[in-house]
Design a protein around this motif. Structure first.
Motif, PDB file in Angstrom:
ATOM      1  N   GLN A  82       1.034   3.494   2.192  1.00 56.95           N
ATOM      2  CA  GLN A  82       1.617   3.697   3.520  1.00 56.95           C
ATOM      3  C   GLN A  82       2.811   2.771   3.765  1.00 56.95           C
ATOM      4  O   GLN A  82       3.631   3.031   4.630  1.00 56.95           O
ATOM      5  CB  GLN A  82       0.559   3.449   4.613  1.00 56.95           C
ATOM      6  CG  GLN A  82      -0.484   4.533   4.714  1.00 56.95           C
ATOM      7  CD  GLN A  82      -1.618   4.348   3.726  1.00 56.95           C
ATOM      8  OE1 GLN A  82      -1.554   3.482   2.848  1.00 56.95           O
ATOM      9  NE2 GLN A  82      -2.645   5.171   3.834  1.00 56.95           N
ATOM     10  N   THR A 125      -4.741   0.750   6.943  1.00 53.12           N
ATOM     11  CA  THR A 125      -3.641   1.517   6.356  1.00 53.12           C
ATOM     12  C   THR A 125      -2.294   1.216   6.984  1.00 53.12           C
ATOM     13  O   THR A 125      -1.266   1.333   6.317  1.00 53.12           O
ATOM     14  CB  THR A 125      -3.907   3.030   6.480  1.00 53.12           C
ATOM     15  OG1 THR A 125      -4.066   3.360   7.859  1.00 53.12           O
ATOM     16  CG2 THR A 125      -5.141   3.437   5.695  1.00 53.12           C
ATOM     17  N   ARG A 183       0.846  -1.198   0.000  1.00 52.57           N
ATOM     18  CA  ARG A 183       0.000   0.000   0.000  1.00 52.57           C
ATOM     19  C   ARG A 183       0.882   1.249   0.000  1.00 52.57           C
ATOM     20  O   ARG A 183       2.090   1.150   0.234  1.00 52.57           O
ATOM     21  CB  ARG A 183      -0.883   0.012   1.249  1.00 52.57           C
ATOM     22  CG  ARG A 183      -1.830  -1.144   1.338  1.00 52.57           C
ATOM     23  CD  ARG A 183      -2.324  -1.330   2.744  1.00 52.57           C
ATOM     24  NE  ARG A 183      -1.218  -1.565   3.671  1.00 52.57           N
ATOM     25  CZ  ARG A 183      -1.340  -1.900   4.935  1.00 52.57           C
ATOM     26  NH1 ARG A 183      -2.531  -2.042   5.450  1.00 52.57           N
ATOM     27  NH2 ARG A 183      -0.285  -2.096   5.691  1.00 52.57           N
ATOM     28  N   SER A 211      -1.746   8.788   8.002  1.00 47.11           N
ATOM     29  CA  SER A 211      -2.732   7.814   8.505  1.00 47.11           C
ATOM     30  C   SER A 211      -2.689   7.753  10.020  1.00 47.11           C
ATOM     31  O   SER A 211      -3.727   7.662  10.682  1.00 47.11           O
ATOM     32  CB  SER A 211      -2.435   6.423   7.940  1.00 47.11           C
ATOM     33  OG  SER A 211      -2.785   6.372   6.599  1.00 47.11           O
TER      34      SER A 211
END
Ligand code: FES
Length: 353
Positions: A45, A122, A43, A55
């Motif tokens: 993140q 996340t 992802r 996040s």
């Protein structure tokens, strides 16, 4: 537990497109092979520390919001009086206290949930893992050990040798459930014959349920449906509901030549027939009458009975014809019963026990 992204070990630096190619190569080799889990896609993140920090701040913000809402909940409880009402569109006039308590608690709980979800989606690891399932069956050594332990326990307890103990134990275990049976008596007195008999008996006048007057044959016209109760049943008596639930009667007049069932004709008076009004399916009161066919219909599950043919069931889930009451006319010209129903009224469960 083993971790699989594909059958090959995959280093963190491996690019997604390379992983995909390797995976497709495997599929081409053997189309029936277990495809395993799709390769892990990092992802934003995972690869961008700035995004991860954003996040983190979002999650912290949601948790902080929850804290503020909880404090607001406690403050509302202290500050707002119970009877303060305000107008809030579109809710209308509502209690300030209820509104603020509901809103603050709702926000407090929602913010915790939303923060946790955002955190999981996340920042927490999203790599799929396969937990290998172990066989449920024990291995032969464990089975042998269990059997040996059992035999050892039986030997040490002297269960086989001390027959007196063993037999009295069996006796005690088989008797103790009887205590539960005895406790059933606490459910109330046994019904005895109460479910098998109604208030109808020889000589009881048929009272029109609408007018509360004794019925004469001329009151029952062809095509009409009349409901009757036994003489002496008063609405203010303690067991009125129980008695009327069993004794309720419906009366119609059919031209005698149109009555197909011989017993029905014999138990009628000049074509006037009286049947229990209680459906033999699960006991609803029957109330819908078709003049032309002499069918009555139970509104609950549509059981249909033919009143010109012994009230037999011609449709629906009822399992038994409606019980008929044998009637005649007394010396004063009123309709009277010649006895009780010949079988229990209502659901067929109770009959012929
Ligand atoms: S109670 Fe009459 S059909 Fe079910």
């Amino acid at each position: 537990m083993s971790q699989t992204g594909s059958h090959h070990a995959v280093s963190e630096e491996t690019l997604p497109s390379e992983l995909e190619q390797a995976h497709q190569g495997e599929v081409a080799e053997n189309p029936f092979a277990d495809p395993g889990l799709p390769p892990h896609e990092p992802r934003r993140q995972d690869i961008d520390e700035k995004a991860a920090r954003a996040s983190e701040r979002t999650v912290a913000l949601l948790f902080t919001l929850s804290m503020i809402a909880t404090i607001a909940f406690i403050a509302s409880f202290v500050i707002f009086p119970v009877d303060k009402i305000i107008y809030i569109w579109p809710l209308g006039h509502i209690s300030v206290l209820n509104f603020s308590l509901g809103m603050s608690l709702g926000i407090a709980l929602f913010a915790i949930g939303a923060g946790a979800v955002h955190w999981a989606r996340t920042l927490m690891s999203d790599e799929e893992l396969i937990a290998e399932r172990h066989p449920i069956e024990a291995d032969p050594e464990t089975k042998a050990q269990v059997l040996a332990d059992f035999a050892q326990g039986a030997k040490e307890s002297q269960f086989g040798r001390r027959k007196l103990i063993r037999n009295t134990l069996f006796g005690a275990l088989s008797l103790v459930p009887l205590t539960g049976v005895v406790l059933l008596r606490d459910l109330g007195p046994l019904p005895q014959q109460k479910l098998r008999h109604t208030l109808w008996s020889a000589g009881k006048l048929l009272i029109n349920q609408n007018t509360n007057k004794p019925l004469r044959p001329e009151d029952v016209t062809v095509g009409s449906l009349t409901f009757a109760v036994p003489d002496g049943l008063a609405e203010d008596q303690a067991d009125f509901a129980e008695q009327i639930a069993k004794a309720a009667l419906m009366i119609i007049r059919i031209a005698p030549e149109n009555i197909k069932d011989k017993r029905e004709r014999d138990w009628a008076y000049q074509g006037i027939v009286a049947f229990s009004k209680i459906c033999t399916h699960v006991g609803c009161p029957i109330s819908l009458y078709e003049q032309q066919t002499h069918h009555v219909l139970c509104p609950c599950h549509q059981s249909t009975f033919d009143l010109s043919d012994g009230a037999r069931v011609i449709f629906g889930p009822a399992g038994h014809a409606l019980p008929q009451l044998r009637i005649s006319v007394n010396s004063d010209g009123y309709l009277e019963a010649l006895g009780d129903f010949s079988e229990p009224v209502g659901p067929a469960f109770w009959e012929r026990g």
